[in-house]
Design an enzyme around this catalytic site. Structure first.
Site, PDB file in Angstrom:
ATOM      1  CE  LYS A  78      -1.168  -9.219   3.049  1.00 12.24           C
ATOM      2  NZ  LYS A  78      -1.804  -9.233   4.398  1.00 12.24           N
ATOM      3  CB  THR A  79      -5.890  -9.497   6.270  1.00 14.08           C
ATOM      4  OG1 THR A  79      -4.517  -9.854   6.469  1.00 14.08           O
ATOM      5  CG2 THR A  79      -6.765 -10.735   6.314  1.00 14.08           C
ATOM      6  N   GLY A  80      -5.776  -6.552   5.792  1.00 19.38           N
ATOM      7  CA  GLY A  80      -5.097  -5.308   6.141  1.00 19.38           C
ATOM      8  C   GLY A  80      -5.823  -4.690   7.312  1.00 19.38           C
ATOM      9  CB  SER A 108      -1.354  -5.327   4.988  1.00 16.45           C
ATOM     10  OG  SER A 108      -0.297  -4.918   5.830  1.00 16.45           O
TER      11      SER A 108
END
Length: 285
Positions: free
Chosen positions: A218-220, A75
């Site tokens: 932003k994480t993913g 993501s």
């Protein structure tokens, strides 16, 4: 000083000069954080971390980091994908609404309740709602993605025809070093993106204060082996810091752990620990 479009629009930026403690090994253009000092926080997880101070040109990395191996962006791809959606008109703005169609995008067992509803581009980014960006991907089309990602030098830029999930486990992949390189070009205004769209991304990615800086990120994450959600997971936290009048730092943290809960909060938490240890947040160490 030349200010980037992001800086002029968001007004959040500053020069960041690091005061490095005794636990940091320094070189003229590089600082290396000893891995041993973080062993309690790391546990059985593996982390690779790189940060670049855009004001001084120095980099800071975690000792033993693998900066070259490519991984699926998961993501974190929502950062370029948001810009691509805005630039192509697939989203009319950061508040562009899409209804969730459960017949077209049936909820999977792991979906949180926040995904099981209509979204704006901003909420889909912040909640990491995959279906929204899968719909966007079909509207944009694989040829357009390939052209843009090659131009932006985003990893291997591999996008199969007709795919709406090429960032989830691959084949699109990039390294920690390539994440940092892409973010550097982005915040320095080198992607040819409209200023308003960069400002929209800043709004969506805002993550709050960190020391005397402001954090954007932003994480993913996803399973290392496709479909094995009870097994080993990999994840990211990538983004940038602003202080005063300019973007001062970009960074990328890649992690693997034995299962998702082992990395869920660690992705961001340990990135914040390392940014602070690097002396990049203005916080006391």
């Amino acid at each position: 000083m030349r200010y980037s479009p992001v800086a002029r629009l968001a007004g959040k930026l500053s020069v960041c000069l690091a005061l490095l403690g005794g636990s940091v090994v320094s070189a003229s253009a590089e600082t290396v954080l000893s891995r041993d000092q973080f062993s309690d926080q790391m546990g059985d997880r593996q982390s690779s971390f790189l940060a670049r101070d855009l004001m001084t040109g120095t980099v800071c990395r975690l000792e033993g980091s693998d900066l070259e191996t490519r991984h699926a962006p998961w993501s974190t791809f929502k950062i370029p994908n948001t810009l691509i959606a805005l630039e192509t008109g697939a989203a009319a703005g950061i508040d562009h609404w899409r209804d969730w169609d459960p017949a077209q995008r049936p909820a999977l067992q792991y979906w949180p309740e926040a995904w099981r509803q209509g979204q704006t581009l901003k909420t889909a980014f912040q909640r990491s709602a995959v279906w929204y960006f899968q719909d966007i991907a079909l509207d944009i089309g694989s040829p357009s993605y390939r052209t843009v990602l090659e131009d932006w030098r985003y990893g291997n830029a591999v996008v199969p025809d007709g795919s709406d999930a090429f960032w989830l486990g691959g084949p699109l992949k990039l390294s920690v070093d390539e994440q940092v390189g892409f973010l550097t070009r982005m915040v320095q205004g080198e992607l040819g993106v409209q200023n308003a769209h960069l400002a929209d991304l800043m709004d969506a990615a805002h993550a709050g204060p960190l020391g005397s800086a402001t954090l954007y990120g932003k994480t993913g994450s996803g399973p290392v082996r496709s479909g094995q959600f009870s097994g080993k997971f990999e994840g990211w936290y990538v983004g940038w810091l602003t202080r005063g009048d300019d973007v001062s730092v970009v960074f990328a943290h890649h992690v693997t752990g034995p299962y998702f809960d082992a990395i869920r909060t660690y992705r961001r938490d340990f990135a914040e620990t390392l940014l602070t240890a690097c002396g990049l947040t203005g916080a006391q160490q």
